[in-house]
Design a protein around this motif. Sequence first.
Motif, PDB file in Angstrom:
ATOM      1  N   TYR A   1      -4.357  -0.774   0.119  1.00  0.00           N
ATOM      2  CA  TYR A   1      -4.716   0.279   1.072  1.00  0.00           C
ATOM      3  C   TYR A   1      -6.050  -0.030   1.746  1.00  0.00           C
ATOM      4  O   TYR A   1      -6.202   0.182   2.958  1.00  0.00           O
ATOM      5  CB  TYR A   1      -4.798   1.637   0.384  1.00  0.00           C
ATOM      6  N   GLN A   2      -7.014  -0.514   0.977  1.00  0.00           N
ATOM      7  CA  GLN A   2      -8.309  -0.841   1.561  1.00  0.00           C
ATOM      8  C   GLN A   2      -8.162  -1.907   2.650  1.00  0.00           C
ATOM      9  O   GLN A   2      -8.778  -1.808   3.716  1.00  0.00           O
ATOM     10  CB  GLN A   2      -9.267  -1.325   0.472  1.00  0.00           C
ATOM     11  N   LYS A   3      -7.324  -2.900   2.397  1.00  0.00           N
ATOM     12  CA  LYS A   3      -7.090  -3.933   3.408  1.00  0.00           C
ATOM     13  C   LYS A   3      -6.392  -3.335   4.622  1.00  0.00           C
ATOM     14  O   LYS A   3      -6.716  -3.678   5.772  1.00  0.00           O
ATOM     15  CB  LYS A   3      -6.251  -5.061   2.810  1.00  0.00           C
TER      16      LYS A   3
ATOM     17  N   ALA B   1      -4.187   0.361  -4.429  1.00  0.00           N
ATOM     18  CA  ALA B   1      -5.484   0.772  -3.891  1.00  0.00           C
ATOM     19  C   ALA B   1      -6.151  -0.367  -3.121  1.00  0.00           C
ATOM     20  O   ALA B   1      -6.725  -0.158  -2.044  1.00  0.00           O
ATOM     21  CB  ALA B   1      -6.390   1.254  -5.020  1.00  0.00           C
ATOM     22  N   VAL B   2      -6.070  -1.573  -3.653  1.00  0.00           N
ATOM     23  CA  VAL B   2      -6.640  -2.739  -2.971  1.00  0.00           C
ATOM     24  C   VAL B   2      -5.914  -2.995  -1.657  1.00  0.00           C
ATOM     25  O   VAL B   2      -6.528  -3.273  -0.620  1.00  0.00           O
ATOM     26  CB  VAL B   2      -6.575  -3.976  -3.884  1.00  0.00           C
TER      27      VAL B   2
ATOM     28  N   GLN C   1      -3.733  -0.043  -9.109  1.00  0.00           N
ATOM     29  CA  GLN C   1      -4.902  -0.746  -8.590  1.00  0.00           C
ATOM     30  C   GLN C   1      -4.507  -1.704  -7.473  1.00  0.00           C
ATOM     31  O   GLN C   1      -5.220  -1.824  -6.467  1.00  0.00           O
ATOM     32  CB  GLN C   1      -5.607  -1.511  -9.715  1.00  0.00           C
TER      33      GLN C   1
ATOM     34  N   TYR D   1      -3.799   8.126  -4.588  1.00  0.00           N
ATOM     35  CA  TYR D   1      -4.240   8.239  -3.204  1.00  0.00           C
ATOM     36  C   TYR D   1      -5.134   9.459  -3.005  1.00  0.00           C
ATOM     37  O   TYR D   1      -6.101   9.419  -2.230  1.00  0.00           O
ATOM     38  CB  TYR D   1      -3.031   8.323  -2.263  1.00  0.00           C
TER      39      TYR D   1
ATOM     40  N   HIS E   1       0.807  -1.219   0.000  1.00  0.00           N
ATOM     41  CA  HIS E   1       0.000   0.000   0.000  1.00  0.00           C
ATOM     42  C   HIS E   1       0.842   1.271   0.000  1.00  0.00           C
ATOM     43  O   HIS E   1       0.296   2.370  -0.041  1.00  0.00           O
ATOM     44  CB  HIS E   1      -0.947   0.014   1.207  1.00  0.00           C
TER      45      HIS E   1
ATOM     46  N   ALA F   1      -6.594  -0.176   5.638  1.00  0.00           N
ATOM     47  CA  ALA F   1      -7.562   0.654   6.348  1.00  0.00           C
ATOM     48  C   ALA F   1      -8.553  -0.195   7.131  1.00  0.00           C
ATOM     49  O   ALA F   1      -8.929   0.161   8.259  1.00  0.00           O
ATOM     50  CB  ALA F   1      -8.301   1.552   5.344  1.00  0.00           C
ATOM     51  N   GLU F   2      -8.966  -1.297   6.556  1.00  0.00           N
ATOM     52  CA  GLU F   2      -9.886  -2.198   7.271  1.00  0.00           C
ATOM     53  C   GLU F   2      -9.223  -2.772   8.519  1.00  0.00           C
ATOM     54  O   GLU F   2      -9.865  -2.925   9.560  1.00  0.00           O
ATOM     55  CB  GLU F   2     -10.333  -3.317   6.323  1.00  0.00           C
TER      56      GLU F   2
ATOM     57  N   GLU G   1      -8.511   8.606  -3.882  1.00  0.00           N
ATOM     58  CA  GLU G   1      -9.088   7.714  -2.883  1.00  0.00           C
ATOM     59  C   GLU G   1      -9.547   8.475  -1.639  1.00  0.00           C
ATOM     60  O   GLU G   1     -10.601   8.169  -1.067  1.00  0.00           O
ATOM     61  CB  GLU G   1      -8.050   6.657  -2.494  1.00  0.00           C
TER      62      GLU G   1
END
Length: 223
Positions: free
Chosen positions: A212-214, A209-210, A206, A168, A13, A216-217, A171
């Motif tokens: 980063y989502q993980k 971005a994926v 991409q 980012y 990320h 952030a979760e 996003e």
Amino acid sequence: MKLAPMKLYSLPHSPYATRVRMQVRLDNLPVEVLPSPVPLRTEAFYERFPLGKLPVLELGSGEAIAESWAIMEFLAETPVSGGSALLPESPLERAQMRMLARYADLHLAVNALFPLFRAVMAGGDVDRDEMAKGLHAELAKGERLMADFGSARALNLGDLALAPTMRYLEELSPVVGVDAPLAAFPALSAWWQKVNAVDAISETLQEMAVAYQKFAEGLAAKA
């Protein structure tokens, strides 16, 4: 002349690691992308990586290079199958390349991306209007740079340095009410379309971005 196999210790990320991974793909370099061999933010990590952050490029001979821009220039300047198209030949174009990288790191990241990231971490309890104005001001700098440099030039290392930061911003900017941060900037928008038309770049962005989502979760789950 071929380079000996190298290892890039990377965070999926990280925008700084992402720019190097894009270069590796675009230039088809003999670099194995790996996670940190030791846990982050531990004594072992700081002993292995004195600057305390990734990415780090480990050469086949054992030496290590830290800081993404130092890694990128090393990879581009080291003979690899005739050289890298990402490194301009003329001194002026190289200066412009470095201007883009400095804009990405010292202007757009420091004055727009980092505040946005802190706002996301704070749950949106920020002055949204003030942050949106700051974002607009930093993007206006990039608009002037892109207009000055022209749209016909080939992509270079500076573009790779800027692209993850821009991804980012897309996003994170909705946290301050900005859903389309490049809408008011035609030169930047044209550049962004050009960058994303390159598969190696768009696919790596991409992946970032994926990741980063993980990330952030994971933070949200710990909160």
